[in-house]
Design a protein around this motif. Structure first.
Motif, PDB file in Angstrom:
ATOM      1  N   ASN A  14       0.809  -1.226   0.000  1.00  0.00           N
ATOM      2  CA  ASN A  14       0.000   0.000   0.000  1.00  0.00           C
ATOM      3  C   ASN A  14       0.840   1.274   0.000  1.00  0.00           C
ATOM      4  OD1 ASN A  14      -2.386  -1.609   0.166  1.00  0.00           O
ATOM      5  ND2 ASN A  14      -2.076  -1.781   2.369  1.00  0.00           N
ATOM      6  N   LEU A  35       3.495  -0.800  -6.670  1.00  0.00           N
ATOM      7  CA  LEU A  35       2.422  -0.661  -5.682  1.00  0.00           C
ATOM      8  C   LEU A  35       1.701  -1.993  -5.596  1.00  0.00           C
ATOM      9  CD1 LEU A  35       0.606   0.947  -3.760  1.00  0.00           C
ATOM     10  CD2 LEU A  35      -0.682   1.740  -5.756  1.00  0.00           C
ATOM     11  N   THR A 145      -4.926   5.135  -3.604  1.00  0.00           N
ATOM     12  CA  THR A 145      -4.210   5.454  -2.374  1.00  0.00           C
ATOM     13  C   THR A 145      -4.719   6.796  -1.868  1.00  0.00           C
ATOM     14  OG1 THR A 145      -2.423   6.564  -3.595  1.00  0.00           O
ATOM     15  CG2 THR A 145      -2.139   4.224  -3.100  1.00  0.00           C
ATOM     16  N   TRP A 147      -3.788  10.036   0.864  1.00  0.00           N
ATOM     17  CA  TRP A 147      -2.730  10.629   1.676  1.00  0.00           C
ATOM     18  C   TRP A 147      -3.226  11.834   2.449  1.00  0.00           C
ATOM     19  CZ3 TRP A 147      -0.251  10.902  -3.677  1.00  0.00           C
ATOM     20  CH2 TRP A 147       0.376   9.694  -3.999  1.00  0.00           C
TER      21      TRP A 147
END
Length: 212
Positions: A14, A35, A145, A147
């Motif tokens: 991840n 990834l 993903t 963030w």
């Protein structure tokens, strides 16, 4: 782009792992990424463009978050000064004021989004109206993903640094081939040694900077 390259082992899941790369067929530098169970190569132009888009998304996210929080605080303070109550009534007024502030903040955020330059495909700014947190959504070749802004900045910085390292390796390789006169295959151990030297020097510089 994705490629049928061997996956590196011991890469944290991840997390988008990147590394400097040199194409043996194209003789051009690139950025290797991995990834989970996907990997591929980015040209230096693609890597830098993606990093720039992430920085841009962070700027949008932090700007929107600051404005939305400010508007919500002003709206709530204004409502508190006009609405009075006790017990359950006060709690209802507070919840109503918070809902009104959330609606106003959401409308303001949509207005701000209309006036900004579009981000590249796969990069999106989201804002948790209840958590008051700005996040960056990145769809990386089918893998989503998410963030915090600090994580996004770190990733964009690593992308740029990796692209610069790949370019540096390529120039060194071309120098060895054109000026020293060795074959392409002979440059690989020298490049590997150069990369190790560069990483060691970077760590030493970080250590020295931390001691000052």
């Amino acid at each position: 782009m994705t490629n049928s390259l061997p996956l590196l082992i011991d890469v944290e899941p991840n997390i988008i792992f990147t590394n400097a790369w040199f194409g043996t067929d194209t003789h051009q530098p690139a950025v290797y990424w991995q990834l989970n169970q996907k990997n591929g190569l980015l040209t230096l132009v693609e890597a830098r463009a993606r990093a720039q888009a992430i920085f841009q998304a962070v700027a949008y996210a932090e700007g929107e978050a600051a404005i939305v929080k400010g508007v919500m605080a002003m709206h709530l303070n204004a409502l508190k000064s006009t609405k009075k109550g006790f017990g359950a009534q006060a709690q209802e007024q507070k919840q109503s004021a918070e809902m009104e502030a959330l609606i106003m903040a959401a409308q303001l955020r949509r207005f701000l989004q209309q006036g900004r330059s579009p981000l590249i495909e796969g990069i999106e700014v989201i804002f948790g109206m209840k958590t008051r947190r700005a996040l960056i959504d990145c769809t990386w070749y089918g893998e989503l993903t998410q963030w915090e802004t600090t994580q996004a900045i770190e990733h964009a910085t690593i992308l740029i640094e990796t692209a610069e390292a790949a370019e540096s390796d390529a120039y060194f390789r071309w120098f060895l081939m054109e000026r020293v006169g060795i074959e392409a295959e002979e440059t690989y151990p020298l490049i590997a040694e150069f990369q190790t030297f560069r990483q060691r020097r970077q760590l030493e510089e970080l250590f020295e900077a931390g001691n000052h």
